[in-house]
Enzyme design. Structure first.
Site, PDB file in Angstrom:
ATOM      1  N   ASP A  77       0.855  -1.051   0.059  1.00 50.47           N
ATOM      2  CA  ASP A  77       0.274   0.238  -0.360  1.00 50.47           C
ATOM      3  C   ASP A  77       0.720   1.497  -0.239  1.00 50.47           C
ATOM      4  OD1 ASP A  77      -2.265  -1.473   0.092  1.00 50.47           O
ATOM      5  OD2 ASP A  77      -2.236  -1.648   2.327  1.00 50.47           O
ATOM      6  N   ASP A  95      -7.471  -1.326  -4.428  1.00 50.24           N
ATOM      7  CA  ASP A  95      -7.994  -0.875  -3.335  1.00 50.24           C
ATOM      8  C   ASP A  95      -8.578   0.133  -3.736  1.00 50.24           C
ATOM      9  OD1 ASP A  95      -6.872  -2.762  -1.558  1.00 50.24           O
ATOM     10  OD2 ASP A  95      -5.756  -0.887  -0.370  1.00 50.24           O
TER      11      ASP A  95
END
Length: 188
Positions: free
Chosen positions: A139, A156
Site C-alpha cells: 500500500d 484497493d
C-alpha cells in the site's frame, strides 16, 4: 416477462450473444488495465521509494507512504493473510462465473474493476514476502494524512469504486444480464 426490458429500453434479441462477448471483452480489458496499473505502481514504489521517507505529492492532500499490509482493508485482520488469500480467490472465481451472464455495459465495467483489483492484491498475497500465499500487500497512497485515513493502492481503489458502482446499479435495478427491473416489477 412484464416489467423487464433491455437496459436501452429495447426487447432482448438473438444478438444478445454478441453483446455478451463484447461485455466480457470490456470486463477483461478493464480488469487487465487495473491489474497492470496496480502491478506497475507497486513495482515503482517498492523499487524506488520503499526505504525512503514518505513523499509529499500535494501538501496535506496526498502522500506516497509505502507500507506492507498483512490484513484486509484498513489493516483489519492482520495475521490472517491466508484467509484473505482464500477469500480473494473465491471472489475472482465468483466474478468469472458471473461473467457468463454478462450483457450489461455498466456491470462489465463494475466487474472489471472488482476483478482487476482482486487480482492485484491476490498477486501480492501469493508472491510477496514473507511467504507464498501469505504475502503482504503493498500500500502506498495516503490521502489527507492528518486525518489518519488508511494507506491504500490502485487495486484497493478499483475494488472500492467497483463496490460503489455495484451497489448503485443494484439500487437502480440494473441486472448483469442487461435487463432492468422496473418499478412495477419491484412492487409486485
Amino acid at each position: 416477462m412484464r416489467g423487464v426490458q433491455a437496459a436501452g429500453g429495447t426487447p432482448l434479441t438473438a444478438a444478445a450473444g454478441g453483446v455478451r462477448a463484447r461485455r466480457i471483452g470490456l470486463l477483461a480489458a478493464v480488469a487487465v488495465l487495473i491489474y497492470v496499473f496496480d502491478l506497475v505502481t507497486k513495482y515503482l514504489v517498492v523499487e524506488y521509494l520503499e526505504k525512503d521517507p514518505p513523499v509529499v505529492v500535494v501538501p496535506d492532500v496526498l502522500v506516497i507512504n509505502v507500507i506492507r499490509n498483512s490484513g484486509a482493508a484498513f489493516s483489519i485482520g492482520t495475521g490472517m493473510t491466508i484467509i484473505f488469500t482464500i477469500i480473494a480467490t473465491a471472489v475472482v472465481i465468483a466474478i468469472i462465473r458471473t461473467a457468463r451472464q454478462l450483457r450489461s455495459l455498466p456491470w462489465g465495467i463494475t466487474l472489471g474493476l472488482l476483478l482487476g483489483g482482486a487480482f492485484g492484491n491476490l498477486t501480492d498475497r501469493i508472491f510477496r514476502a514473507p511467504a507464498p500465499f501469505q504475502g503482504h500487500v503493498v500500500d502506498f497512497m495516503q490521502v489527507f494524512p492528518a486525518t489518519g485515513f488508511p494507506i491504500f493502492n490502485v487495486a484497493d481503489s478499483a475494488i472500492v469504486c467497483g463496490g460503489i458502482l455495484a451497489v448503485f446499479l443494484a439500487w437502480r435495478g440494473y441486472q448483469i444480464d442487461g435487463t432492468r427491473e422496473t418499478g412495477a416489477e419491484k412492487d409486485g
